[in-house]
Design a protein around this motif. Structure first.
Motif, PDB file in Angstrom:
ATOM      1  N   HIS A 260     -20.206 -73.240  -2.596  1.00 16.33           N
ATOM      2  CA  HIS A 260     -19.279 -72.229  -3.098  1.00 16.33           C
ATOM      3  C   HIS A 260     -19.164 -71.070  -2.113  1.00 16.33           C
ATOM      4  O   HIS A 260     -20.162 -70.606  -1.552  1.00 16.33           O
ATOM      5  CB  HIS A 260     -19.748 -71.695  -4.456  1.00 16.33           C
ATOM      6  CG  HIS A 260     -19.555 -72.662  -5.580  1.00 16.33           C
ATOM      7  ND1 HIS A 260     -18.308 -73.060  -6.009  1.00 16.33           N
ATOM      8  CD2 HIS A 260     -20.450 -73.308  -6.371  1.00 16.33           C
ATOM      9  CE1 HIS A 260     -18.440 -73.902  -7.015  1.00 16.33           C
ATOM     10  NE2 HIS A 260     -19.733 -74.078  -7.251  1.00 16.33           N
ATOM     11  N   TYR A 262     -17.084 -67.295  -1.878  1.00 12.97           N
ATOM     12  CA  TYR A 262     -16.182 -66.293  -2.449  1.00 12.97           C
ATOM     13  C   TYR A 262     -14.957 -66.106  -1.564  1.00 12.97           C
ATOM     14  O   TYR A 262     -13.833 -65.979  -2.054  1.00 12.97           O
ATOM     15  CB  TYR A 262     -16.914 -64.959  -2.619  1.00 12.97           C
ATOM     16  CG  TYR A 262     -16.006 -63.825  -3.001  1.00 12.97           C
ATOM     17  CD1 TYR A 262     -15.523 -63.698  -4.308  1.00 12.97           C
ATOM     18  CD2 TYR A 262     -15.598 -62.878  -2.063  1.00 12.97           C
ATOM     19  CE1 TYR A 262     -14.670 -62.664  -4.661  1.00 12.97           C
ATOM     20  CE2 TYR A 262     -14.757 -61.845  -2.402  1.00 12.97           C
ATOM     21  CZ  TYR A 262     -14.298 -61.738  -3.704  1.00 12.97           C
ATOM     22  OH  TYR A 262     -13.444 -60.720  -4.049  1.00 12.97           O
ATOM     23  N   LYS A 266     -12.016 -67.214  -3.750  1.00 18.95           N
ATOM     24  CA  LYS A 266     -11.470 -65.961  -4.304  1.00 18.95           C
ATOM     25  C   LYS A 266     -11.839 -65.815  -5.782  1.00 18.95           C
ATOM     26  O   LYS A 266     -12.925 -66.177  -6.196  1.00 18.95           O
ATOM     27  CB  LYS A 266      -9.955 -65.895  -4.104  1.00 18.95           C
ATOM     28  CG  LYS A 266      -9.508 -66.118  -2.677  1.00 18.95           C
ATOM     29  CD  LYS A 266      -9.993 -65.036  -1.734  1.00 18.95           C
ATOM     30  CE  LYS A 266      -9.444 -65.239  -0.326  1.00 18.95           C
ATOM     31  NZ  LYS A 266     -10.000 -64.275   0.642  1.00 18.95           N
ATOM     32  N   GLN A 267     -10.912 -65.299  -6.584  1.00 19.59           N
ATOM     33  CA  GLN A 267     -11.194 -65.056  -7.993  1.00 19.59           C
ATOM     34  C   GLN A 267     -11.497 -66.378  -8.712  1.00 19.59           C
ATOM     35  O   GLN A 267     -10.869 -67.392  -8.478  1.00 19.59           O
ATOM     36  CB  GLN A 267      -9.996 -64.370  -8.661  1.00 19.59           C
ATOM     37  CG  GLN A 267     -10.311 -63.788 -10.023  1.00 19.59           C
ATOM     38  CD  GLN A 267      -9.186 -62.887 -10.519  1.00 19.59           C
ATOM     39  OE1 GLN A 267      -8.189 -62.701  -9.844  1.00 19.59           O
ATOM     40  NE2 GLN A 267      -9.355 -62.332 -11.708  1.00 19.59           N
ATOM     41  N   TYR A 269     -14.469 -67.795  -8.441  1.00 22.63           N
ATOM     42  CA  TYR A 269     -15.398 -68.525  -7.575  1.00 22.63           C
ATOM     43  C   TYR A 269     -16.623 -69.001  -8.355  1.00 22.63           C
ATOM     44  O   TYR A 269     -17.063 -68.368  -9.304  1.00 22.63           O
ATOM     45  CB  TYR A 269     -15.834 -67.639  -6.409  1.00 22.63           C
ATOM     46  CG  TYR A 269     -16.620 -66.408  -6.816  1.00 22.63           C
ATOM     47  CD1 TYR A 269     -18.018 -66.408  -6.807  1.00 22.63           C
ATOM     48  CD2 TYR A 269     -15.959 -65.246  -7.218  1.00 22.63           C
ATOM     49  CE1 TYR A 269     -18.732 -65.284  -7.182  1.00 22.63           C
ATOM     50  CE2 TYR A 269     -16.672 -64.119  -7.598  1.00 22.63           C
ATOM     51  CZ  TYR A 269     -18.056 -64.142  -7.579  1.00 22.63           C
ATOM     52  OH  TYR A 269     -18.755 -63.028  -7.963  1.00 22.63           O
TER      53      TYR A 269
END
Length: 279
Positions: A260, A262, A266-267, A269
């Motif tokens: 993963h 970020y 992005k949003q 995540y």
């Protein structure tokens, strides 16, 4: 894709993928540890932006922890988590929490980014999506720690705070402590604006080659920072031996199909986890 290298082994078992550090596997009769892989897994159990975590997402996280713990011969009942908030707060853990209770309270470890224990069957966990996770182990005193060091945590030197607390609370000697650095965003992708760059320059004036660690990009007036290298240097200054600081060498952005990130997701995540416990 196999992420194995000279320092880590990439393992696939019963539908679960994870990394283990070769250095820590030498003590597998004493400790359990792993760093999770797979973007289909998500170890988020805390609220996001103060909003309620959906029950289904929470239950999936618990299941993912159960599966990970199972393949390393542990139990999810051992898991202890924090509410990470990019602090330098490091706390001593003496008892387990009920992770399976949907409304369990993390106030005991609220705004906490590092955990230490000398108790058996307590699995210290941290989560990340680009931030650095650090697994510590003192094989002499039988003490473990697990700390989350994003760029804010690195500026606050939480890795050093962790070692200091291991010394103060458990009489650990820094030269005996092993620190393993899990996959995280690396200099190749950690691009920042001037304000962040200046914060690093101000805090780390004691590092001789800081100009090599903070490098300007010619094209767009941004800077790339090697936060892993900074942690390696400040840990050595605190007394850890270079040979006991083990880096996975893996960039979360470069391998965002398995880890993963970020900056990639992005949003919304997801989160990977690093776990360590004394048997």
């Amino acid at each position: 894709m196999d992420l194995s290298n000279e320092n880590v082994i990439h393992i696939q078992k019963d539908g679960v993928e994870y990394l283990q550090f070769k250095k820590l596997l030498a003590y597998q009769d004493i400790i359990n540890h792993a760093y999770s892989l797979g973007v289909d897994k998500n170890y988020r159990t805390a609220k996001v932006n103060k909003e309620k975590l959906e029950k289904e997402a929470y239950q999936k996280a618990i299941k993912d922890y159960e599966n990970l713990c199972h393949v390393i011969n542990s139990k999810s009942e051992h898991v202890v988590k924090t509410n990470q908030e990019h602090t330098k707060e490091v706390k001593i853990v003496t008892q387990k929490i009920n992770l399976k209770e949907p409304d369990f309270n993390l106030e005991q470890y609220d705004k906490t980014d590092g955990l230490i224990t000398d108790k058996k069957d307590i699995m210290l966990t941290t989560t990340n999506a680009d931030c650095i996770l650090l697994l510590f182990f003192d094989p002499v005193k039988k003490v473990i720690a697990n700390s989350h060091s994003g760029w804010r945590g690195t500026i606050q030197r939480i890795s050093v705070e962790t070692v200091k607390k291991m010394k103060q609370e458990f009489n650990c000697e820094p030269e005996n402590i092993i620190c393993c650095i899990c996959p995280s965003i690396r200099k190749c992708h950690f691009e920042v604006d001037r304000d962040v760059k200046e914060s690093f320059e101000k805090e780390f004036q004691d590092i001789d080659n800081i100009d090599e660690i903070i490098e300007e990009t010619v094209a767009n007036k941004k800077w790339h920072i090697d936060t892993v290298k900074i942690n390696e240097i400040i840990l050595q200054k605190e007394g850890l031996k270079l040979e006991n600081i083990i880096d996975s060498g893996i960039c979360s952005v470069c391998y965002s199909d398995l880890i993963h990130s970020y900056r990639v997701e992005k949003q919304g995540y997801g989160l990977n986890t690093a776990v360590i416990e004394l048997k």
